[in-house]
Structure formats: C-alpha cells, structure tokens
Scaffold this active site. Structure first.
Site, short mmCIF file in Angstrom:
data_model
loop_
_atom_site.label_atom_id
_atom_site.label_comp_id
_atom_site.label_asym_id
_atom_site.label_seq_id
_atom_site.Cartn_x
_atom_site.Cartn_y
_atom_site.Cartn_z
N GLY A 135 -41.63 94.58 37.53
CA GLY A 135 -40.94 93.34 37.16
C GLY A 135 -41.76 92.67 36.07
N ALA A 186 -43.79 86.94 35.60
CA ALA A 186 -44.75 87.73 34.84
C ALA A 186 -45.03 87.06 33.50
CB ALA A 186 -44.22 89.14 34.63
N TYR A 222 -38.54 95.26 47.91
CA TYR A 222 -39.91 95.59 48.34
C TYR A 222 -40.03 96.93 49.06
CZ TYR A 222 -41.52 90.78 47.47
OH TYR A 222 -41.86 89.60 46.91
N TYR A 274 -50.11 78.43 46.40
CA TYR A 274 -50.80 77.21 46.81
C TYR A 274 -52.25 77.48 47.20
CZ TYR A 274 -48.47 72.80 46.72
OH TYR A 274 -47.99 71.60 46.29
N LEU A 275 -52.49 78.65 47.80
CA LEU A 275 -53.84 78.99 48.23
C LEU A 275 -54.76 79.25 47.03
CD1 LEU A 275 -53.14 81.18 51.36
CD2 LEU A 275 -53.76 78.77 51.24
N HIS A 311 -46.14 76.87 51.80
CA HIS A 311 -47.20 76.06 51.18
C HIS A 311 -47.73 74.95 52.10
CE1 HIS A 311 -45.77 78.19 47.79
NE2 HIS A 311 -44.84 77.34 47.39
N LYS A 360 -36.59 67.80 46.30
CA LYS A 360 -36.23 67.86 44.88
C LYS A 360 -35.65 66.50 44.49
CE LYS A 360 -36.77 72.35 44.58
NZ LYS A 360 -37.80 72.93 43.72
N ARG A 395 -43.38 63.60 40.38
CA ARG A 395 -43.88 64.92 40.68
C ARG A 395 -45.34 64.79 41.12
NH1 ARG A 395 -44.98 69.80 36.37
NH2 ARG A 395 -45.48 71.39 37.92
#
Ligand SMILES: *[C@@H]1O[C@H](CO)[C@@H](O)[C@H](O)[C@H]1NC(C)=O
Ligand SMILES: *[C@@H]1O[C@H](CO)[C@@H](O)[C@H](O)[C@H]1NC(C)=O
Ligand SMILES: *[C@@H]1O[C@H](CO)[C@@H](O)[C@H](O)[C@H]1NC(C)=O
Ligand SMILES: *[C@@H]1O[C@H](CO)[C@@H](O)[C@H](O)[C@H]1NC(C)=O
Length: 744
Positions: free
Chosen positions: A34, A40, A151, A207-208, A269, A362, A367
């Site tokens: 991908g 990407a 996957y 998030y990590l 998250h 949302k 933000r």
C-alpha cells in the site's frame, strides 16, 4: 472453534523471544504494502527516511519497496513523487540531507504485489541481491498499509513465500482497525495466527508514538516520590482523557459510518492512554512482559460499561453527508455517533469512586488532545480567590494542538516540581495562555527538546524490536472485551444531534450521577417569542402552528421525546375514557427513534389496553426486513408487554401469495377495523413523510375518488416493492389525532 485457535496462539506467544543474534547489524528489507496510499504518502515514507538517516552509521544496510496492486508503469511515477517530497530532519544540514535523499531514492523501488507469484518474485529478488552483494540479512519488515480485510491474505502470502531463510527476523506491521468488535477481532487474530507468530506482529496505535504519551510511564516512575502519596482515591478528583477534533468526516464516510467514534478513537487511543495512567507502575519499564501484564490487569479490573455509562451525539450535517456519500435516499437515518463521552471506573481500592472520562468527537469547538488528572483541593478560599492555592491542582499530559501548540507535561505549581525528563527541556517563558483553567505561568512546564513525529518514533521501535509501543494480542482482545457490550447496547440508541463548532455551547456537557452519566442540559420548552436567532438557545423545542395545527420543531432527540409524551398522553386519556387505545404506526426508518424511545422509557405506557395497527405495508412476507410490520415488531412490540391479540398486522400474505386483489386482504383489514374500533375512529395515527412527499402509502397522483370511502386499499409505489396496502385518507381523516413526524 475460535477459542481453540486462540489458545494455540497464546501458547505460541509464550514461546516468543529472540536470540541476541537477530539484532546484529545486517541488511534490512522494508516493504510498504500500500506504498502509494494516503498514509504512506503522508507519514510512512517520511518515517522510513528518518529511520534511514538515523541508521546511516549503524552498520545496517537497507532496501525499500513500495508495493501495491497497480501495475508498475502507472505506480512508479506516483511513488517517485512521494519519495521526492520526503522531508529532511530539522537538525540535518541541507547538503547532507540532499545526499542522503539521493541514496534513499536509489534504494527504493516499486513492486506490483497482487498475486502469490508477485510475492515469490519479490522474495527471489531479495535473496539474489543479498547473495550478489554478499550481505548478511538482519530482517524483513512488511508494513501493511491496506484495508484490514486484506490482512489475512497478505499475511498468508508473506508466510508462504517471503519468510527469510536465514536466522533473520520477520516483522509485519498492521494498522487499525483490528476488528469491529470482540468476535471479529478474534476471527482476525485467529486468521493472522495461521501465518504469523505473535512476536512477528506489530499492531500500531500511533498514539503510543506520541512523545507525551510515550512519556507517561517514565514520568510516573521518575516522580514516584511525589506521586505515590497522592495517586489514589483520597486525592484524585477525576481523570479526563479527551481528544477533540474540529473536522467533520466528509470523504471518509464509507469507513466511518461503520465504525463511529467509539471504535475509531475510544477503543484504541483513549483506552491506551487510560491504561498508561492507571496501571500499576512496572518495576522494570523495559520489561515487555511486566508492562503487558500490568496493562492487562487494569483493563480487566474496569467495571463493565453499559449504556448508562455513555452519552453519544452526532453532528447535525452528518446524516446528509451519509446519504450523499453512500447514495442513500433522503429518508435514510444513521445512528452512528460522532461524539461520545464515557464514564469508566476501576474496581480497585486505590481508585474506588474516581470517575475516569473518555471523551472524543468530531466538529467540536477546538482541536486538542490531553489527559488531565485533577486533584481535590481542600482549601476553602474566602478572599483572594485568585491566589494560586484556590486554583485547580492538576497534572496535564498535553498531546498537542489547542491553545498550547506544543506537546508538554504540565504540573500545577501547588502540587510539586517534577523531575525534568531525559531529552526534555523546561519552558519558563510563556506567551499569555490559559490551559484548562490555569494560567500557563501557574504550571511547571516541560516539553521534548526535539519534536518527533509519532510514526517516525514507532518505526524506529519496530526496527529495534521494542514491543512495548505496540498493541499485543491479549491487550487488543481485552480492550474489545470491554467495549463490545457497550457498543451492542448502543447499537440502536439515538444520538443527540449537535450543531457543530462553538454553537455546541453546553449541549455536550455531561453530568455524573453515581455510576451513570447523562447530558447535563435537559430539554427546555420555550415559546416562539422567546426564540432568538441561531444561537444554541435556539436549538430547543419550539411550539408553533402549521396552518391551523400544532407544530413542534426540535432536535430529533427532543422531538421524539415530545412525540412519545404526546402519544402516551393520548393513550392514557383513551384508556381512562373507553378502556382501550387504538394506534396505527407507519413503516420506514423515520419512526425508529420513536419506537426505540417507547421501548426503553415508557414502562408506564398502557400497553395491555393498546391495539397496534399498521398505517401501510409493503407486499412482502411479514418476516422480511423490508416489511413495515417486521420493523414495528422487532423494534418495539418485541420489547414491551402487549397481548399478542392486540397486534394487527396487515394481511398482505394470504393463500401463500402476496397482495392479490381476489384474496380480499384490504376488505378483511377494513372489517377488522370496523369490528374492533368504535366508529372506525383511530385514537392516534402516526404518519411519516417520504422524500417524494408521500405519506402512508398514498403517493402523489393517487386519485382519492378511485378509493371511494374505502378505509383500506391496495396502492402502487414508484419504489420497489411497488405494491402496498394502506389506510386511505378516509380512514386517516376520521382519526382523533394524527401526528406527522418529519425528520431530516
Ligand atoms: C506458515 O506457513 C507454513 C507452511 O509454509 C506453516 O507450516 C506454518 O504453520 C505457517 N504459520 C506460521 C506462524 O509459521
Ligand atoms: C529490565 O528488562 C529488560 C528487558 O527484559 C532487561 O534486559 C533488563 O535486564 C531488566 N532490568 C532489570 C533491572 O531487571
Ligand atoms: C454513489 O454513486 C456514485 C455515482 O453514481 C458512485 O461513483 C459511487 O461509487 C457510489 N457510492 C457508493 C458508496 O455506492
Ligand atoms: C362510540 O362513539 C360514539 C361517538 O363517536 C360515542 O357516543 C360512544 O359512547 C362510543 N362507544 C363506546 C363504547 O365508547
């Protein structure tokens, strides 16, 4: 069946662990499947370029492949454009960067990766290159930046053709969503388990990789002496983990509408952040096993989440966006939440009674992302309430954006002066800004010396084989185990509609009552002359007139509540007067929210004395999803205590055939109506309005005189199924009360 497979997996992962040899320098092959996609383009190639730059003198050598389904001739120029645009790290001199970029471009190429042969060819190519250059192989890293449904197939192809033959490692990186609920996550886990070992899978939660999130545990450890005495129910007032976004989901709706905010953000998250904040501090922060065990332990000690622990909302324009992007008709209604606030509690003495909020949405006012631990303040200020001792005592992990603009950890000066973290710097010169109720100068503030992008950070951890920054299989399943019951209990819940942006005002504020959470603002009924402009106070129930009839306009949630009340009042009046209440319901999706409300909230409704009739019906068997009766039954009647002989579906299916004139279904229904209802006068008829303005199954162009004074008739719809049975205007017009529900 899946339980068995899962057990096998757990055994496999217990055998995990690498020999030290695996980390020796050598050649590393990176394949981004991908490789010309959005993620990407935005993050991954940049991340791998940073990796390449940081590894230049490590002894490792690299080759990079962008893989995709497109044929080589169309994809090569696309990949080239992406590679040309990778950005240089800030601290790298421009000339040096240009040289490295040039090399990076030479090491990168596109491969079409569609069939098993394509993967086999790639493997052969890698082996050949290794041999020709006489290189030892360190490992192969496959980054699957593709939709999750692909996957299992790709993992299978990798396993059968691209495993390194030497002792080199294989690492396969996966992006969320990892399933849709516990069951699908188990299925996906089992499928992947056929091709990959647990320690070969790296599930990314970006998030990590955020610097502040990654620093939560180290910060807790470094400041252990300050925190130990106060990190408990006696001192913590509440914990808030918040991710607010201002954007809508336009353009992503085919994905988003199936997931919603809870699956998209809270399950992953925010749950990860909550775990890091509340888990028992591991003795050895670099021990993967101890960190994972402590994480699992806190997830499993969370009290179950039911629908009383959540409120949900949907921004006003969302439904129309769904109709447009999914090519739905104007009467399509989606219940997918775009906002959620969830109240979690941990069943451990340490945290007993401490509310933990997970909130995201949302189209909110700003933000920003943060985790805030607010401590109790036992000081009562009589004068000088501006004095620092009267202000909030809190620790804030500020992930970024918002008023502060940079990631930071903030500690109220009244709490303690935290240890400065390695690689972080203290901020002492501030612009005048307020962070969650406190001036920035009232905090000790520290920020990373060098800002790093989350993906670049995580990519470096993958190469190092540090699994702590990734989601383990057990962790994933435990998290879905927590969220799945809540998701199913909310599956038909009607979200509160909010206007978006700062107009939301206090509409989304929540209130805690014991273990439950509700919206703080109640429905307020105001008269039209009190109504002002388009401010939030305008978004309330408004009573007015339409022609000569009463009109109520409101946000859908409140509107439905009003209608339910009206219906109940009518039912109680009819029952007290004549001992029985006759109501006719329409089909379609409009009344779903009403049914839901009636099923949930109206225990006092006189169901025993209520007769339920149908306004109209499609000519399909009553057990089919398309049948109006099926909707009324499954959404409402199935959930309330109503005698079955009080339920009157329309007889569209007689003599094993559908709506045949000679079978006399319409006359039969009319007879039933006249036999049971005094004067054929329904007490209440609920109508909807279709997008072509039809109501009941009476379509524009239906000739009233053709129907005569019949009460029930067959009609034709322009939409499939064309044939309908419907109450006529004669029946509707004689009813005591007719409500017309218009949503959308
Ligand atoms: C990978 O494929 C081989 C056969 O080529 C199979 O024996 C093995 O079980 C598969 N899975 C794993 C995790 O290696
Ligand atoms: C902590 O864990 C790491 C990784 O398992 C290990 O290498 C290290 O020796 C441990 N440190 C201590 C003090 O036990
Ligand atoms: C909706 O219709 C448009 C145009 O007919 C089409 O391009 C698009 O793929 C459709 N979308 C879905 C989700 O069916
Ligand atoms: C039937 O309706 C008529 C008038 O519409 C009313 O006078 C009569 O009392 C009703 N009968 C019953 C049994 O409710």
């Amino acid at each position: 069946m899946f339980a068995t497979v899962f057990l096998l997996l757990v055994t496999l992962c217990a055998q995990g662990g690498y020999g030290e040899e695996a980390q020796k320098p050598g050649h590393v092959t990176v394949v981004i499947v991908g490789g010309t996609g959005d993620l990407a383009k935005k993050y991954l190639w940049n991340g791998f370029f940073q990796l390449y730059v940081s590894q230049v003198s490590s002894g490792n050598t690299f080759s990079f492949y962008g893989g995709g389904l497109s044929p080589t001739d169309t994809a090569i120029p696309v990949l080239f454009e992406i590679l040309k645009a990778v950005s240089c790290p800030k601290d790298l001199p421009e000339e040096r960067c240009a040289v490295l970029k040039e090399q990076f471009l030479r090491l990168s190429q596109y491969r079409q990766l569609k069939t098993l042969e394509d993967y086999q060819d790639l493997a052969k190519y890698i082996e050949k290159q290794l041999q020709e250059e006489g290189m030892t192989e360190a490992g192969r890293l496959f980054y699957l930046s593709v939709p999750a449904f692909a996957y299992a197939d790709i993992a299978d192809k990798i396993n059968s053709s691209c495993r390194p033959t030497s002792r080199a490692w294989l690492r396969v990186v996966l992006e969320k969503p990892f399933g849709h609920d516990l069951f699908s996550a188990e299925v996906l886990t089992a499928q992947l388990g056929n091709s990959l070992k647990d320690e070969e899978m790296y599930r990314i939660d970006h998030y990590l990789g955020k610097q502040v999130v990654a620093q939560i545990l180290p910060f807790r450890a470094e400041n252990k002496n300050f925190l130990d005495p106060i990190w408990n129910k006696h001192h913590i007032e509440r914990v808030e983990i918040v991710l607010k976004e201002t954007l809508d989901v336009k353009g992503r709706i085919p994905f988003y509408d199936q997931y919603g905010v809870i699956r998209d953000v809270l399950q992953n998250h925010l749950t990860e952040v909550m775990t890091l904040l509340t888990m028992r501090l591991p003795k050895n922060l670099s021990s993967h096993e101890e960190v994972m065990n402590n994480k699992l332990r806190v997830i499993s000690s969370l009290l179950p989440l039911g629908k009383n622990q959540a409120v949900i909302g949907q921004y006003q324009a969302y439904n129309a966006e769904v109709q447009q992007e999914l090519n739905k008709t104007k009467d399509h209604i989606t219940f997918t939440p775009t906002f959620a606030a969830v109240l979690a509690r941990i069943a451990e003495t340490q945290y007993e009674g401490v509310p933990i909020f997970l909130i995201s949405g949302k189209m909110l006012d700003e933000r920003v992302g943060y985790a805030r631990v607010l401590f109790k303040n036992d000081i009562v200020c009589l004068q000088n309430s501006n004095s620092i001792h009267c202000k909030p005592k809190q620790i804030i992990y500020y992930f970024g954006h918002g008023s502060l603009k940079y990631p930071a950890i903030l500690v109220s000066k009244t709490l303690f002066k935290p240890v400065l973290m390695n690689g972080w710097k203290e901020v002492t010169e501030h612009t005048d800004v307020n962070v969650l109720g406190l001036a920035i100068s009232d905090y000790y503030v520290q920020t990373p010396s060098k800002e790093r992008e989350a993906y670049a950070e995580l990519i470096s951890h993958i190469l190092a084989g540090h699994k702590n920054s990734f989601i383990s299989t057990e962790n994933l399943l435990a998290s879905w185990g927590l969220w799945t019951p809540l998701l199913s209990s909310l599956s038909n819940a009607f979200p509160r509609i909010y206007p978006g942006g700062s107009d939301n005002g206090d509409m989304l504020d929540v209130l805690v009552k014991g273990n439950d959470i509700t919206y703080n603002s109640e429905v307020v009924i105001i008269s039209p002359d009190q109504m002002g402009g388009t401010s939030t106070s305008g978004f309330k129930v408004v009573r007015g007139k339409f022609r000569d009839d009463e009109m109520v306009s409101a946000w859908a949630e409140e509107l439905v509540e009003e209608l339910a009340k009206d219906l109940q009042d009518a039912a109680e009046a009819a029952v007290s007067k004549s001992g029985v209440f006759h109501v006719a319901f329409s089909g379609g999706s409009t009344p779903l929210a009403l049914f839901h409300r009636l099923a949930l909230h109206h225990f006092t409704f006189p169901w025993r004395d209520t007769h339920v009739w149908m306004v109209d019906e499609r000519c399909v068997p009553l057990t089919e999803l398309d049948s109006n009766f099926y909707t009324v039954y499954s959404q409402l009647l199935h959930h309330v205590k109503i005698p079955y002989f009080n339920i009157h579906p329309m007889p569209v299916h007689l003599n094993h055939r559908l709506c045949v004139e000679e079978d006399g279904g319409a006359q039969f229904y009319e007879k039933e109506v006249s036999r049971l209802i005094n004067g054929s006068v329904f007490h209440y008829i609920l109508l909807g309005v279709g997008y072509d303005s039809h109501t009941a199954s009476l379509f524009p162009g239906t000739k009233e005189d053709e129907l005569g004074d019949k009460l029930v008739a067959f009609t034709e719809s322009p939409d499939k199924p064309h044939q309908r049975m419907s109450l006529t205007f004669s029946a509707i017009n004689r009813a005591q009360r007719v409500a017309l529900l218009v949503i959308g």
